[in-house]
Design a protein around this motif. Structure first.
Motif, PDB file in Angstrom:
ATOM      1  N   TYR A 175       0.937  -1.417   0.463  1.00 12.03           N
ATOM      2  CA  TYR A 175      -0.281   0.033   0.272  1.00 12.03           C
ATOM      3  C   TYR A 175       1.290   0.972  -0.034  1.00 12.03           C
ATOM      4  N   HIS A 176       2.256   0.391   0.157  1.00 12.04           N
ATOM      5  CA  HIS A 176       3.637   2.493   0.067  1.00 12.04           C
ATOM      6  C   HIS A 176       3.979   2.172  -0.780  1.00 12.04           C
ATOM      7  N   ASN A 177       3.632   3.492  -2.082  1.00 12.32           N
ATOM      8  CA  ASN A 177       4.189   3.854  -3.334  1.00 12.32           C
ATOM      9  C   ASN A 177       5.973   3.107  -3.633  1.00 12.32           C
ATOM     10  N   ASN A 178       6.947   3.629  -2.588  1.00  8.67           N
ATOM     11  CA  ASN A 178       7.857   2.666  -2.440  1.00  8.67           C
ATOM     12  C   ASN A 178       7.762   0.826  -3.041  1.00  8.67           C
ATOM     13  N   ALA A 179       7.140   0.361  -3.337  1.00  7.79           N
ATOM     14  CA  ALA A 179       6.878  -0.493  -2.965  1.00  7.79           C
ATOM     15  C   ALA A 179       6.190  -0.816  -5.011  1.00  7.79           C
ATOM     16  N   VAL A 180       4.821  -0.537  -4.924  1.00  6.39           N
ATOM     17  CA  VAL A 180       3.902  -0.219  -6.278  1.00  6.39           C
ATOM     18  C   VAL A 180       4.399   0.513  -7.529  1.00  6.39           C
ATOM     19  N   THR A 181       5.343   1.963  -7.476  1.00  3.92           N
ATOM     20  CA  THR A 181       5.977   2.523  -8.089  1.00  3.92           C
ATOM     21  C   THR A 181       6.943   2.107  -8.310  1.00  3.92           C
ATOM     22  N   VAL A 182       7.558   2.375  -7.100  1.00  3.12           N
ATOM     23  CA  VAL A 182       9.710   2.564  -6.697  1.00  3.12           C
ATOM     24  C   VAL A 182       9.686   1.054  -7.502  1.00  3.12           C
ATOM     25  N   CYS A 183       9.749  -0.020  -6.338  1.00  4.50           N
ATOM     26  CA  CYS A 183      10.241  -0.889  -7.104  1.00  4.50           C
ATOM     27  C   CYS A 183       9.584  -1.506  -8.138  1.00  4.50           C
ATOM     28  N   TRP A 184       7.950  -1.831  -8.245  1.00  2.00           N
ATOM     29  CA  TRP A 184       7.594  -2.972  -9.285  1.00  2.00           C
ATOM     30  C   TRP A 184       8.081  -2.170 -10.653  1.00  2.00           C
ATOM     31  N   SER A 185       8.638  -0.607 -10.435  1.00  2.00           N
ATOM     32  CA  SER A 185       8.684  -0.082 -11.806  1.00  2.00           C
ATOM     33  C   SER A 185      10.213  -0.048 -12.227  1.00  2.00           C
ATOM     34  N   ALA A 186      11.060  -0.563 -11.639  1.00  2.00           N
ATOM     35  CA  ALA A 186      11.975  -0.425 -11.465  1.00  2.00           C
ATOM     36  C   ALA A 186      12.353  -2.674 -12.210  1.00  2.00           C
ATOM     37  N   ALA A 187      11.660  -3.198 -12.017  1.00  2.00           N
ATOM     38  CA  ALA A 187      11.639  -4.750 -11.826  1.00  2.00           C
ATOM     39  C   ALA A 187      11.022  -4.379 -13.721  1.00  2.00           C
ATOM     40  N   LEU A 188      10.065  -3.850 -13.850  1.00  2.00           N
ATOM     41  CA  LEU A 188       9.841  -4.030 -14.699  1.00  2.00           C
ATOM     42  C   LEU A 188      10.515  -3.261 -16.218  1.00  2.00           C
ATOM     43  N   ALA A 189      11.018  -2.386 -15.747  1.00  2.00           N
ATOM     44  CA  ALA A 189      11.913  -1.924 -16.764  1.00  2.00           C
ATOM     45  C   ALA A 189      12.358  -2.967 -16.841  1.00  2.00           C
ATOM     46  N   GLY A 190      13.295  -3.643 -16.068  1.00  2.00           N
ATOM     47  CA  GLY A 190      14.447  -4.825 -17.205  1.00  2.00           C
ATOM     48  C   GLY A 190      14.054  -6.330 -16.968  1.00  2.00           C
ATOM     49  N   GLY A 191      12.735  -6.193 -16.897  1.00  2.00           N
ATOM     50  CA  GLY A 191      12.348  -7.747 -16.907  1.00  2.00           C
ATOM     51  C   GLY A 191      12.170  -8.962 -15.752  1.00  2.00           C
ATOM     52  N   ALA A 192      12.915  -7.789 -14.863  1.00  2.00           N
ATOM     53  CA  ALA A 192      13.008  -8.979 -13.184  1.00  2.00           C
ATOM     54  C   ALA A 192      12.174  -9.546 -12.543  1.00  2.00           C
ATOM     55  N   ALA A 193      12.137 -10.352 -11.231  1.00  2.00           N
ATOM     56  CA  ALA A 193      11.137 -10.619 -11.165  1.00  2.00           C
ATOM     57  C   ALA A 193      11.527  -9.950  -9.789  1.00  2.00           C
ATOM     58  N   ILE A 194       9.978  -9.963  -8.619  1.00  2.00           N
ATOM     59  CA  ILE A 194       9.759  -9.540  -7.644  1.00  2.00           C
ATOM     60  C   ILE A 194       9.455 -10.739  -6.457  1.00  2.00           C
ATOM     61  N   ALA A 195      10.616 -10.445  -5.483  1.00  2.00           N
ATOM     62  CA  ALA A 195       9.680 -11.801  -4.537  1.00  2.00           C
ATOM     63  C   ALA A 195       9.576 -11.122  -3.213  1.00  2.00           C
ATOM     64  N   LEU A 196       8.190 -12.123  -3.750  1.00  2.00           N
ATOM     65  CA  LEU A 196       7.638 -11.088  -2.198  1.00  2.00           C
ATOM     66  C   LEU A 196       7.418 -11.781  -0.681  1.00  2.00           C
ATOM     67  N   ARG A 197       7.320 -10.806   0.124  1.00  2.00           N
ATOM     68  CA  ARG A 197       6.787 -11.184   1.372  1.00  2.00           C
ATOM     69  C   ARG A 197       6.326 -10.622   1.853  1.00  2.00           C
ATOM     70  N   ARG A 198       5.418 -11.112   3.086  1.00  2.00           N
ATOM     71  CA  ARG A 198       3.943 -10.969   3.456  1.00  2.00           C
ATOM     72  C   ARG A 198       4.108  -9.125   5.040  1.00  2.00           C
ATOM     73  N   LYS A 199       5.928  -9.799   5.559  1.00  2.00           N
ATOM     74  CA  LYS A 199       6.173  -8.635   6.466  1.00  2.00           C
ATOM     75  C   LYS A 199       7.558  -8.773   6.650  1.00  2.00           C
TER      76      LYS A 199
END
Length: 609
Positions: free
Chosen positions: A263-287
């Motif tokens: 629910y923070h921009n750090n996750a859904v904007t910064v990190c997700w966009s950084a991954a999508l720009a190069g085709g990287a994977a997101i490894a997600l943890r609950r907490k």
């Protein structure tokens, strides 16, 4: 600030050769950050679909049990989008999203982006009146709620008239691709319905424009209740260029480990966009878990992770473990890493690149450490100014003509960002709150600048260094704390006449913890146990003041604002404060008088708070 932090033209030029192989990618990123045509059809959905075309078989998202390729993840989002579309979700619709950190939340947000709908990202810790306020602020027509938050939503649903029962979608707290579960009576089972939908891209996805809203992100307000800031697809695309292309430079071989809440921009904007720009994977943890961090890095073979400063502090405080040695991490992206631990963190964990950034959900400016200097939030192509600020008056200084004064290089001042066609200000859902964040006639008649509310210093070559936050909010344990909210809770406790709350620094900790100066009713003693119990019941743990002092009178300005400068300066030092200082130590059920030996232990890092 150390003089070695200043960046001279010669030092800047000396750093450039190592970046020459990446110039084409840097320029591509700069292109995305400088797009001015807000009708251009670029969006999160476009970025996902482009990445899927380029890397269909590469991992897109993963958790402890699942790994989905880009083709599989994109198809999942398409099926979810069609279910929501059949239920009336379309371009401009607002959908409340209440899910904890699991792959389903990213799939739902991708689905909404494909429809041009707006995901209102509810903080998963909100309950009761605060949650009801956040929902009614954006008036969603639909909701997607995870089983883990179903009860929290049901408690307030009757007070949210914009969401009718037939528009409530449910997702089981499981691997919903394999086990969609059984939805509660009256709820639509989104995962089950998605099984029968087509999984090719929707035509609507390519019609979403940069000016369209992507998310509503909730930020702390000085009123004590959240505000909803608008994250447009245009701002997301700027992040995609700045963080993804110019900043981190991840490739399809990389894995970005993400424990920050979605629910923070750090996750859904910064990190997700950084991954999508190069085709990287997101490894997600609950907490986030400091103890599990290095085991997870090893398990996922992560090469990057998303951070906030407090997370880094937790990792440094952990004893060395076998998994941290020769780990796979090479880079990290986030904000709030203080200069005091920057070098230590890099050296202990072998980090080669720290992509520190500065941005806000509502603002129109972002800095990124593109050139990998130490102790800086980085570079920005935006037009900004750092102006002199009078902390006692809580206002920028102005000259005889009424214009603001720019700070010298290295001098702390208030960061402002010019509002222009190239750098628009999307603001909040409330126009009055948006206007309150704008300074006009700053350097010339008719200009408009966004007030970041943060103190920064210019260290040269369009690079800046974060100093502190201003105003009625401080940051502790990675969360913004509204002083007004805490003051209101304190004022509701019997015997307290007035309460002033502010943040104070604690050696060895990021941000500022809460301290309260209280004026009690005449003849009323401080109820140390009752007050602690009251605050623990009414406030999240990060917002509870750890220090308390008593005042005979509370000083205010001519406009009845509390004067906090002297209180902040004296902080909790028993030698400076008249009368006792009380402290709420970890695992304690009552405030106790802060003794000199405990104060010294806190200052030396031997006693945590």
């Amino acid at each position: 600030m150390s003089q070695t932090d200043l960046i001279s033209p010669a030092r800047f030029l000396g750093q450039l050769p190592q970046h020459l192989p990446h110039v084409p990618r840097l320029l591509r990123g700069l292109y995305y950050t400088r797009i001015t045509n807000r009708d251009k059809k670029l969006s999160l959905a476009w970025a996902l679909e482009l990445c899927t075309e380029r890397f269909p078989t590469r991992p897109a998202v993963m958790d402890e049990q699942r790994t989905l390729s880009y083709a599989e993840f994109n198809a999942w989002a398409n099926r979810l989008a069609r279910v929501l579309q059949h239920d009336g979700v379309g371009h401009g619709s607002t959908v409340a999203v209440m899910l904890e950190n699991r792959l389903e939340i990213l799939a739902v947000l991708a689905a909404l982006a494909k429809l041009g709908a707006v995901g209102a990202l509810l903080n998963t810790t909100q309950r009761g009146n605060v949650l009801s306020h956040s929902l009614n602020l954006v008036k969603p027509s639909h909701c997607v709620v995870g089983e883990e938050l179903h009860n929290a939503f049901c408690e307030v649903h009757s007070g949210v008239p914009s969401i009718s029962a037939e528009h409530c979608h449910w997702l089981a707290d499981s691997d919903t691709l394999r086990a969609p579960g059984e939805a509660p009576q009256g709820w639509r089972n989104l995962a089950l319905l998605a099984r029968q939908e087509a999984d090719d891209n929707l035509a609507q996805s390519r019609q979403v424009r940069m000016k369209d809203a992507c998310f509503f992100i909730y930020t702390s307000g000085t009123t004590g209740l959240p505000k909803a800031s608008i994250m447009s697809h245009g701002k997301w695309i700027k992040a995609y260029g700045g963080f993804g292309y110019s900043g981190l430079g991840l490739t399809e071989q990389d894995v970005l480990y993400l424990t920050l809440p979605c629910y923070h921009n750090n996750a859904v904007t910064v990190c997700w966009s950084a991954a999508l720009a190069g085709g990287a994977a997101i490894a997600l943890r609950r907490k986030f878990s400091a103890r599990a961090f290095w085991k997870d890095v090893q398990f996922f073979q992560a090469t990057c992770f998303g951070y906030i400063g407090e997370l880094c502090r937790y990792l440094l405080n952990q004893p060395p473990c076998p998994e941290e040695r020769n780990n796979t991490l090479t880079c990290m992206i986030g904000n709030g890493l203080r200069p005091s631990i920057w070098s230590e963190f890099k050296e202990r964990f072998g980090i080669q690149r720290i992509t520190e950034f500065y941005a806000s959900s509502e603002g129109n400016i972002g800095f990124t450490n593109v050139f990998n200097f130490d102790n800086t939030v980085g570079f920005t192509p935006a037009t900004y100014a750092i102006v002199r600020y009078d902390l006692d008056r809580d206002a920028p200084l102005r000259d005889r003509k009424g214009f603001m004064l720019k700070a010298e290089k290295g001098e702390p001042g208030l960061l402002l960002s010019e509002i222009s066609k190239k750098w628009p200000f999307d603001g909040y859902t409330d126009p009055a709150k948006s206007e309150a964040a704008i300074f006009r006639n700053v350097f010339k008649k008719g200009d408009a600048w966004f007030n970041t509310g943060d103190l920064m210093r210019d260290i040269g070559c369009k690079h800046a260094q974060f100093v502190d936050r201003l105003g009625d909010t401080f940051r502790w344990h990675g969360e913004n704390v509204s002083t007004t909210e805490v003051e209101n809770v304190l004022a509701a406790f019997p015997g307290i006449e007035e309460a002033v709350v502010y943040g104070v620094e604690v050696p060895g900790a990021d941000g500022r913890c809460g301290m309260a100066a209280l004026r009690l009713n005449a003849g009323q003693p401080l109820n140390c146990t009752g007050l602690a119990s009251h605050l623990q019941e009414k406030l999240p743990s990060y917002a509870i003041p750890l220090f308390v002092r008593l005042l005979d009178e509370v000083e205010t300005t001519g406009t009845f604002k509390y004067k906090k400068t002297d209180l902040k300066r004296q902080a909790y030092d028993p030698a400076l404060v008249q009368g006792p200082v009380y402290v709420l130590l970890p695992d304690s059920e009552a405030y106790v008088v802060l003794q000199a030996e405990v104060y010294q232990a806190i200052q030396q890092g031997r006693q945590r708070v």
